[in-house]
Design a protein around this motif. Structure first.
Motif, PDB file in Angstrom:
ATOM      1  N   VAL A 168       1.125  -1.208  -0.022  1.00 26.81           N
ATOM      2  CA  VAL A 168       0.064   0.192   0.227  1.00 26.81           C
ATOM      3  C   VAL A 168       0.428   0.846  -0.019  1.00 26.81           C
ATOM      4  CG1 VAL A 168      -2.144   1.584   1.458  1.00 26.81           C
ATOM      5  CG2 VAL A 168      -2.137  -1.424   0.945  1.00 26.81           C
ATOM      6  N   LEU A 169       1.403   0.929   0.207  1.00 26.58           N
ATOM      7  CA  LEU A 169       2.394   2.687   1.026  1.00 26.58           C
ATOM      8  C   LEU A 169       3.469   2.255  -0.286  1.00 26.58           C
ATOM      9  CD1 LEU A 169       3.848   2.366   4.696  1.00 26.58           C
ATOM     10  CD2 LEU A 169       2.333   2.958   4.063  1.00 26.58           C
ATOM     11  N   ARG A 211       2.504   2.614  -6.917  1.00 29.62           N
ATOM     12  CA  ARG A 211       1.280   3.318  -7.254  1.00 29.62           C
ATOM     13  C   ARG A 211       0.329   3.014  -8.170  1.00 29.62           C
ATOM     14  NH1 ARG A 211       6.051   6.780  -9.765  1.00 29.62           N
ATOM     15  NH2 ARG A 211       7.369   8.297  -7.795  1.00 29.62           N
ATOM     16  N   VAL A 264      -2.073   6.224  -8.120  1.00 33.64           N
ATOM     17  CA  VAL A 264      -3.084   7.350  -7.107  1.00 33.64           C
ATOM     18  C   VAL A 264      -1.981   8.123  -6.798  1.00 33.64           C
ATOM     19  CG1 VAL A 264      -3.705   5.138  -5.865  1.00 33.64           C
ATOM     20  CG2 VAL A 264      -0.879   5.905  -4.896  1.00 33.64           C
ATOM     21  N   ASP A 265      -0.912   8.370  -7.686  1.00 33.77           N
ATOM     22  CA  ASP A 265      -0.062  10.402  -7.498  1.00 33.77           C
ATOM     23  C   ASP A 265      -0.980  11.222  -7.812  1.00 33.77           C
ATOM     24  OD1 ASP A 265       1.156   8.528  -5.528  1.00 33.77           O
ATOM     25  OD2 ASP A 265       3.232   9.359  -5.867  1.00 33.77           O
ATOM     26  N   ALA A 303      -4.086  11.287  -8.646  1.00 36.39           N
ATOM     27  CA  ALA A 303      -5.162  10.960  -7.885  1.00 36.39           C
ATOM     28  C   ALA A 303      -4.825  12.211  -6.629  1.00 36.39           C
ATOM     29  CB  ALA A 303      -6.488  10.052  -7.529  1.00 36.39           C
ATOM     30  N   SER A 304      -4.604  13.055  -7.393  1.00 36.71           N
ATOM     31  CA  SER A 304      -3.917  14.080  -5.906  1.00 36.71           C
ATOM     32  C   SER A 304      -4.724  15.510  -5.885  1.00 36.71           C
ATOM     33  CB  SER A 304      -2.780  14.142  -6.196  1.00 36.71           C
ATOM     34  OG  SER A 304      -1.945  15.162  -6.407  1.00 36.71           O
ATOM     35  N   LYS A 312      -6.308  18.043  -2.397  1.00 41.01           N
ATOM     36  CA  LYS A 312      -5.012  18.883  -1.635  1.00 41.01           C
ATOM     37  C   LYS A 312      -5.608  20.771  -1.901  1.00 41.01           C
ATOM     38  CE  LYS A 312      -1.210  19.487  -5.012  1.00 41.01           C
ATOM     39  NZ  LYS A 312       0.062  19.508  -5.075  1.00 41.01           N
TER      40      LYS A 312
END
Lengths: 630, 99
Positions: B21-22, B25, B91-92, B94-95, B98
């Motif tokens: 998970v960590l 990507r 996933v990066d 879809a930021s 912020k």
């Protein structure tokens, strides 16, 4: 008869309402209506007076309760009147002199297009002043007190197109406000001390209160009296108040309203009797004002301002007498009434002179008027003889009694107060002789007015002369009537009376009074009677120059309150900007900065949130395990 | 066989899932790693149930499976719609949430 009391107030109040709301259709008749209603009030007063004389000394007080004004549990304020000997004296003075001045104003204000409004304000004043002296509690008295303040403001600023009049009205209003705060605090103190503010209960239980409280109440009442009666340190408004029409100066700023302070103190006699410290301050205020007003009166070239200084000084006498306690109350009121006659007469005389001299007020531009205005000269002259205490005239009896009472206070204080009152009598004789000589004697120093018209002095119309003649009669005979008709016995049930023990005999005091009067007159004659009076005022000594500026009262007020207030405001603004705004802005900036940093954690990357969750979970587990281990 | 070994296995699987998970990507892989962690938990539950001799753990395991199934439905739907709109499964990318 008791039910007639309300009529005293209702008549002028109706006049004020009709004249002020009636509009221009009353322009032709309004002054007659106003005068008539003032006369109705006077006639009612005379009827009540006759009724009162027919009763025994102890049951002369009349009461009338109209309705409950503020009915709250534990706080009862009634619209209720009390007419006792003290109120009666005032009512007769107010309605009597008031009616005469209404008559005078018909002629004096003839060419003023706002005459109807003027009479409306005058009626309003009479109603408020009667309310003040007829109230049976301090709260209602306060209502009347504010009412006369309002009328005074409106009438001083009656010619509001003149900036000086508008400013003078505002000044009078503001200075009076300082005194009014004193009265409201006094009433609040009374309520907390006695649980009521009706005259009867408060004055009856005054002796039960602690002396500290009574002194506080007394000093607050004195502050109120200082504001309304133009006593030091709240005296600065009276001189400027002469901007109002002359009948106003005569009625409000000489005969009646400015004496309300004396009424307040005499009415609260029981409080002051039990608070010797407050009494002492009252006498000091009176003594200081007595000399202050007299010195100012010596230096003024404006005839009305010279008379205003004199009014201040004479009220100083009354306040001083009221501060002496039962020895002086009766004489304070006696001087108040005689002063009401002769000072109103003098003001009306001054108005008559101005009327004939194109509204010129500078006495240096008068001179030699006695041939042109014989009636004014004679009535003014009789008022003059009365005020300087010429033997046999009214001022002689009343002032002489005050001087005697001042000596009778005893001890060093008695000698000091006695000396001050004697000195005041000498200065009174000096400045009044000065006014007399500069106005009616000597050479003509007339100057054309601003429009280039030379003055044509002439005698005023009958409507102005008759009130002046009647007031002159009062000035001549009033004192003797009081002296020989038992005024002391008349007022004694209300104010109490005590002969006191004068260290010197009455005859000696009388002789001294007459002697200082002759000295004052003589000095003035040497200065103004034998030498021609210069049209342009000479530079004068330091004291003269200070007295022309009202002994620097305005400069002092300016330095202390205006400059001081400005500096106080500036420093408060500085504190506000640096300290208060600093704290507020600093908090906002630090919160903003902190959140700017915290914001960086919210970077939008799912994986970094997952790391935070993991880290948080790890910390929670570690903490749980640690707690369990402990 | 000692049931503790199952626990070691569960811990190993969970760690693999968490690390996945960590560090990964790709949203699908991250999702699979989440499933791996859930199943590691299930394994641990069942093991404990066995060790303590009561059925509570097994019941919880069933609940986990139901929740996981529901989560797969929602999660995959989100991933698919993100992929459709952004043409990326990272996933990066879809930021946008912020500040």
């Amino acid at each position: 008869m008791d039910n007639l009391i309300a009529l005293l107030i209702a008549a002028p109040l109706l006049g004020a309402a009709v004249l002020l709301c009636g509009g221009r259709r009353l322009d032709k008749t309004g002054h007659w209506l106003g005068t008539l209603l003032a006369a109705v009030s006077f006639a009612t007063a005379v009827a009540l007076f006759a009724d009162m004389l027919g009763k025994g000394a102890d049951d002369r007080a009349m009461h009338q309760r109209l309705f409950s004004w503020i009915p709250v549990e534990g706080f009862q304020a009634d619209i209720a009147f009390q007419l006792d000997q003290l109120s009666m004296t005032f009512v007769l003075l107010i309605t009597g002199v008031g009616t005469l001045i209404h008559v005078y104003s018909i002629g004096y204000m003839e060419h003023d297009e706002r005459r109807r409004r003027f009479f409306g304000y005058l009626n309003l004043f009479v109603a408020a002043m009667l309310l003040l002296v007829l109230a049976d509690n301090y709260l209602l008295l306060y209502f009347g007190w504010e009412g006369v303040g309002l009328a005074s403001y409106l009438l001083i600023g009656f010619w509001q197109h003149k900036p000086s009049a508008a400013t003078a009205a505002k000044k009078a209003f503001l200075v009076n406000r300082v005194g009014d705060i004193g009265l409201s605090i006094a009433i609040m103190l009374m309520f907390t001390t006695f649980g009521t503010f009706a005259f009867g209960p408060v004055l009856a239980s005054a002796e039960n209160a602690t002396e500290g409280k009574l002194t506080a109440i007394g000093l607050m009442l004195l502050l109120a009296a200082c504001g309304k009666s133009a006593q030091v340190p709240l005296q600065s408004w009276l001189g400027d108040a002469m901007e109002g029409p002359t009948p106003v100066s005569a009625l409000i700023h000489a005969a009646t309203m400015v004496t309300a302070g004396v009424y307040l103190i005499v009415r609260s006699a029981d409080i002051f009797n039990a608070a010797p410290d407050a009494q002492l301050v009252v006498t000091i205020v009176g003594a200081v004002t007595l000399l202050f007003g007299a010195i100012v009166g010596c230096a003024k070239d404006d005839i009305k301002k010279a008379l205003a200084g004199s009014t201040m000084s004479q009220i100083g006498y009354m306040i001083l007498a009221a501060g002496l306690g039962p020895v002086g109350y009766v004489f304070a009121i006696m001087h108040l009434v005689t002063h009401g006659f002769f000072k109103a007469g003098l003001f009306l005389g001054a108005g008559s002179v101005m009327h004939g001299m194109n509204d010129e007020v500078d006495m240096r531009k008068y001179g030699g008027l006695r041939k042109y205005m014989p009636v004014t000269f004679i009535t003014f002259g009789l008022g003059y003889l009365a005020i300087i205490g010429f033997p046999g005239l009214s001022g002689f009896f009343s002032k002489d009694k005050i001087i005697e009472a001042a000596f009778a206070k005893g001890g060093t204080e008695g000698w000091i107060l006695g000396a001050v009152t004697l000195l005041g009598a000498a200065v009174t004789a000096y400045y009044m002789t000065r006014v007399m000589l500069m106005t009616f004697f000597g050479e003509k120093r007339w100057q054309p007015d601003a429009d280039g018209r030379p003055p044509h002095p002439h005698e005023s119309p009958k409507s102005m002369l008759v009130p002046m003649i009647l007031l002159a009669v009062g000035s001549v005979g009033g004192g003797a009537v009081f002296e020989f008709s038992g005024f002391t016995e008349w007022l004694e049930p209300v104010t109490g009376f005590d002969h006191g023990h004068a260290p010197i005999s009455a005859a000696a005091v009388t002789a001294a009074t007459v002697a200082v009067m002759v000295i004052g007159v003589g000095l003035a004659y040497l200065q103004y009677g034998r030498k021609p009076v210069p049209v342009v005022a000479p530079r004068g000594s330091l004291l003269t120059r200070a007295a022309r500026r009202d002994l620097l009262q305005d400069d002092l007020n300016h330095a202390v309150f205006v400059t001081g207030g400005t500096h106080l405001t500036r420093s408060l603004v500085y504190v506000d900007h640096t300290l208060v705004d600093g704290v507020v802005n600093g908090t906002a900036a630090s919160v903003g900065g902190l959140s700017g940093r915290l914001r960086k954690l919210q970077n939008g990357y799912v994986r970094s949130y997952a790391v935070s969750m993991l880290g948080g979970t790890a910390v929670l587990i570690a903490a749980t395990l640690l707690m369990r281990a402990v | 066989m000692n049931p503790v070994n199952y626990l070691y296995l569960a811990a190993l699987l969970f760690t693999i899932g968490a690390v996945g998970v960590l560090i990964r990507r790709n949203a699908i892989v991250v999702f699979m790693c989440v499933e791996l962690m859930l199943n590691a938990c299930n394994l641990a539950f069942v093991t404990f149930s066995r060790m303590h001799g009561n059925l509570d753990g097994q019941i919880i395991a069933f609940f986990t499976m139901v929740v996981a199934a529901a989560e797969v439905v929602v999660g995959l739907a989100i991933i698919v719609s993100v992929f459709r709109s952004r043409h990326s499964a990272s996933v990066d990318d879809a930021s946008l949430m912020k500040l």
